[in-house]
Design a protein around this motif. Structure first.
Motif, PDB file in Angstrom:
ATOM      1  N   ALA A  98       4.861  63.676  76.091  1.00 55.23           N
ATOM      2  CA  ALA A  98       3.260  63.845  76.327  1.00 55.23           C
ATOM      3  C   ALA A  98       2.680  64.216  75.091  1.00 55.23           C
ATOM      4  CB  ALA A  98       2.644  64.603  77.564  1.00 55.23           C
ATOM      5  N   LEU A  99       3.478  64.689  74.128  1.00 55.31           N
ATOM      6  CA  LEU A  99       2.815  65.156  72.863  1.00 55.31           C
ATOM      7  C   LEU A  99       2.824  64.200  71.761  1.00 55.31           C
ATOM      8  CD1 LEU A  99       4.505  68.888  72.590  1.00 55.31           C
ATOM      9  CD2 LEU A  99       2.201  68.392  73.125  1.00 55.31           C
ATOM     10  N   HIS A 100       3.610  63.138  71.939  1.00 54.68           N
ATOM     11  CA  HIS A 100       3.859  62.084  70.997  1.00 54.68           C
ATOM     12  C   HIS A 100       3.787  60.905  71.614  1.00 54.68           C
ATOM     13  CE1 HIS A 100       4.522  64.945  67.830  1.00 54.68           C
ATOM     14  NE2 HIS A 100       5.213  65.647  68.555  1.00 54.68           N
ATOM     15  N   VAL A 101       2.697  60.301  72.256  1.00 53.23           N
ATOM     16  CA  VAL A 101       2.549  59.154  72.946  1.00 53.23           C
ATOM     17  C   VAL A 101       2.479  57.866  71.958  1.00 53.23           C
ATOM     18  CG1 VAL A 101       1.276  57.857  74.716  1.00 53.23           C
ATOM     19  CG2 VAL A 101       1.581  60.276  74.702  1.00 53.23           C
ATOM     20  N   THR A 102       3.110  56.756  72.086  1.00 53.98           N
ATOM     21  CA  THR A 102       2.842  55.483  71.547  1.00 53.98           C
ATOM     22  C   THR A 102       2.039  54.593  72.309  1.00 53.98           C
ATOM     23  OG1 THR A 102       5.022  55.615  70.600  1.00 53.98           O
ATOM     24  CG2 THR A 102       3.981  53.452  70.730  1.00 53.98           C
ATOM     25  N   PHE A 136     -12.831  58.795  60.792  1.00 51.27           N
ATOM     26  CA  PHE A 136     -11.909  59.555  59.979  1.00 51.27           C
ATOM     27  C   PHE A 136     -11.595  60.663  60.578  1.00 51.27           C
ATOM     28  CE2 PHE A 136     -14.186  57.320  56.747  1.00 51.27           C
ATOM     29  CZ  PHE A 136     -13.533  56.507  56.530  1.00 51.27           C
ATOM     30  N   ARG A 137     -10.599  60.563  61.814  1.00 50.79           N
ATOM     31  CA  ARG A 137     -10.081  61.442  62.721  1.00 50.79           C
ATOM     32  C   ARG A 137      -8.489  61.854  62.650  1.00 50.79           C
ATOM     33  NH1 ARG A 137     -14.843  61.477  65.216  1.00 50.79           N
ATOM     34  NH2 ARG A 137     -14.068  63.000  66.905  1.00 50.79           N
ATOM     35  N   PRO A 138      -8.448  62.867  63.293  1.00 53.31           N
ATOM     36  CA  PRO A 138      -6.693  63.119  63.526  1.00 53.31           C
ATOM     37  C   PRO A 138      -6.070  61.956  64.068  1.00 53.31           C
ATOM     38  CG  PRO A 138      -7.621  64.952  63.851  1.00 53.31           C
ATOM     39  CD  PRO A 138      -8.874  64.277  63.871  1.00 53.31           C
ATOM     40  N   ASN A 139      -6.663  61.463  65.093  1.00 48.97           N
ATOM     41  CA  ASN A 139      -5.919  60.242  66.056  1.00 48.97           C
ATOM     42  C   ASN A 139      -7.091  59.306  65.890  1.00 48.97           C
ATOM     43  OD1 ASN A 139      -3.682  61.252  66.909  1.00 48.97           O
ATOM     44  ND2 ASN A 139      -4.968  62.635  68.317  1.00 48.97           N
ATOM     45  N   PRO A 140      -7.110  57.974  65.038  1.00 49.36           N
ATOM     46  CA  PRO A 140      -8.224  57.219  64.925  1.00 49.36           C
ATOM     47  C   PRO A 140      -8.548  56.344  66.143  1.00 49.36           C
ATOM     48  CG  PRO A 140      -6.239  56.371  64.235  1.00 49.36           C
ATOM     49  CD  PRO A 140      -5.635  57.635  64.644  1.00 49.36           C
ATOM     50  N   LEU A 141      -9.011  56.990  67.097  1.00 45.54           N
ATOM     51  CA  LEU A 141      -9.488  56.422  68.592  1.00 45.54           C
ATOM     52  C   LEU A 141     -10.900  56.323  68.748  1.00 45.54           C
ATOM     53  CD1 LEU A 141      -7.050  58.157  70.876  1.00 45.54           C
ATOM     54  CD2 LEU A 141      -6.705  55.972  69.914  1.00 45.54           C
ATOM     55  N   ALA A 142     -11.335  55.520  69.236  1.00 43.34           N
ATOM     56  CA  ALA A 142     -12.820  55.119  69.424  1.00 43.34           C
ATOM     57  C   ALA A 142     -13.055  54.740  71.011  1.00 43.34           C
ATOM     58  CB  ALA A 142     -13.362  54.265  68.521  1.00 43.34           C
ATOM     59  N   PRO A 152      -7.715  46.083  67.684  1.00 43.49           N
ATOM     60  CA  PRO A 152      -6.905  46.396  68.969  1.00 43.49           C
ATOM     61  C   PRO A 152      -7.625  47.358  70.030  1.00 43.49           C
ATOM     62  CG  PRO A 152      -6.186  47.686  66.980  1.00 43.49           C
ATOM     63  CD  PRO A 152      -7.430  46.706  66.374  1.00 43.49           C
ATOM     64  N   ILE A 153      -7.312  46.922  71.287  1.00 44.89           N
ATOM     65  CA  ILE A 153      -7.848  47.785  72.208  1.00 44.89           C
ATOM     66  C   ILE A 153      -6.755  48.317  72.994  1.00 44.89           C
ATOM     67  CG2 ILE A 153      -9.229  47.662  74.283  1.00 44.89           C
ATOM     68  CD1 ILE A 153     -10.964  45.410  73.223  1.00 44.89           C
ATOM     69  N   TYR A 154      -6.795  49.773  73.230  1.00 45.64           N
ATOM     70  CA  TYR A 154      -5.754  50.214  73.912  1.00 45.64           C
ATOM     71  C   TYR A 154      -5.932  50.613  75.509  1.00 45.64           C
ATOM     72  CZ  TYR A 154      -4.297  51.714  69.262  1.00 45.64           C
ATOM     73  OH  TYR A 154      -3.837  51.866  68.130  1.00 45.64           O
ATOM     74  N   ASP A 155      -7.049  50.362  75.875  1.00 40.74           N
ATOM     75  CA  ASP A 155      -7.558  50.677  77.159  1.00 40.74           C
ATOM     76  C   ASP A 155      -9.066  50.026  77.841  1.00 40.74           C
ATOM     77  OD1 ASP A 155      -7.095  51.124  79.871  1.00 40.74           O
ATOM     78  OD2 ASP A 155      -6.838  53.353  79.879  1.00 40.74           O
ATOM     79  N   ILE A 156      -9.302  49.655  79.041  1.00 34.09           N
ATOM     80  CA  ILE A 156     -10.486  49.322  79.529  1.00 34.09           C
ATOM     81  C   ILE A 156     -10.778  49.998  80.826  1.00 34.09           C
ATOM     82  CG2 ILE A 156     -11.804  47.396  80.287  1.00 34.09           C
ATOM     83  CD1 ILE A 156     -10.041  45.375  78.531  1.00 34.09           C
ATOM     84  N   LYS A 157     -12.015  50.760  80.772  1.00 34.30           N
ATOM     85  CA  LYS A 157     -12.073  51.555  81.952  1.00 34.30           C
ATOM     86  C   LYS A 157     -13.526  51.078  82.526  1.00 34.30           C
ATOM     87  CE  LYS A 157      -9.396  55.424  80.695  1.00 34.30           C
ATOM     88  NZ  LYS A 157      -8.185  55.163  81.726  1.00 34.30           N
TER      89      LYS A 157
END
Length: 259
Positions: A26-30, A120-126, A157-162
């Motif tokens: 869970a600490l390193h998720v692809t 510009f974040r540790p994890n480039p998630l939006a 790229p999109i990782y998830d949709i809710k």
């Protein structure tokens, strides 16, 4: 397998676990890209600063082959809005900074990265909220989501949709930090008819709305400077003077794959 060590401690009556106690997987998720969004925004310059700001443009969410399963979308038509979790794919860096300089503050004031929406974040998630207009069946790509209000570059790229749930996701009386103190004034847009008609009909209202949001940085004050924004296969060249975006020219740029 979970790993437990003797580094647990209590804080405020709660058992706090060291990260070593967490399942290592869970600490390193692809993350898998489940879909790609197609918008008229060909570069970062011109993309709306927030989702839901420019609603005059439709965008297409095309699923990757692995996820082109109608069952995965069963019931989605019952929602008006969706949350998209996606990648700041053009802002990936090897390191990160605890502070950033938000453009809304003129680019000179630093704020904590977790107190901003900086890419510009540790994890480039939006995270973006878009309106679901319809689901189309495409003979090549399967079920395609048609949305508006996207603030994403073409090909993101999109990782998830809710689904967006108004009874829990909406907090209209919430404070908004420094963002509520900095008002983005809408520009008037001087877009000569002859130039506007160079754009396809479905892009015209969106182009005007995009320019009205003033895509140039707040610290840029040169009224004679001409900017170019790549938009839907065209370069729109404009300048800003006295709160008016003045379009100087529109030329095709050959990016016909954009909306």
């Amino acid at each position: 397998m979970s790993i437990f060590v003797s580094s647990d401690y209590k804080k405020g009556g709660m058992l706090v676990k060291n990260t070593q106690d967490i399942n290592p997987e869970a600490l390193h998720v692809t993350l898998k890209t489940i879909a790609t969004i197609h918008t008229p925004y060909e570069s970062k310059f011109g993309v709306p600063r927030q989702s839901g700001v420019v609603t005059q443009l439709e965008s297409r969410i095309v699923f990757e082959p692995e996820f082109r399963n109608k069952d995965a979308l069963r019931g989605i038509e019952g929602y008006d809005y969706l949350w998209l979790i996606w990648s700041f794919s053009e802002a990936i860096r090897a390191d990160w900074s605890p502070t950033v300089r938000p453009p809304r503050l003129g680019g000179n004031v630093r704020r904590g990265v977790f107190a901003t929406r900086s890419p510009f974040r540790p994890n480039p998630l939006a995270l973006s909220s878009v309106r679901l207009l319809r689901v189309e069946d495409d003979p090549e790509y399967g079920s395609v989501l048609i949305v508006d209000g996207a603030d994403m570059m073409d090909g993101t790229p999109i990782y998830d949709i809710k689904p967006y749930l108004p009874f829990t996701d909406s907090h209209p009386n919430a404070r908004a930090g420094f963002a509520e103190k900095v008002i983005d004034e809408q520009l008037q847009v001087n877009f000569p008819t002859a130039l506007l008609e160079k754009l396809p009909q479905h892009l015209r209202a969106g182009a005007v709305a995009m320019l009205a949001q003033n895509p140039i940085p707040h610290y840029q004050k040169k009224t004679e400077r001409v900017y170019g924004v790549a938009f839907g296969g065209y370069d729109i060249r404009f300048r800003v003077a006295e709160q008016v975006a003045i379009v100087e020219d529109v030329v095709e740029n050959g990016s016909s794959d954009c909306l």
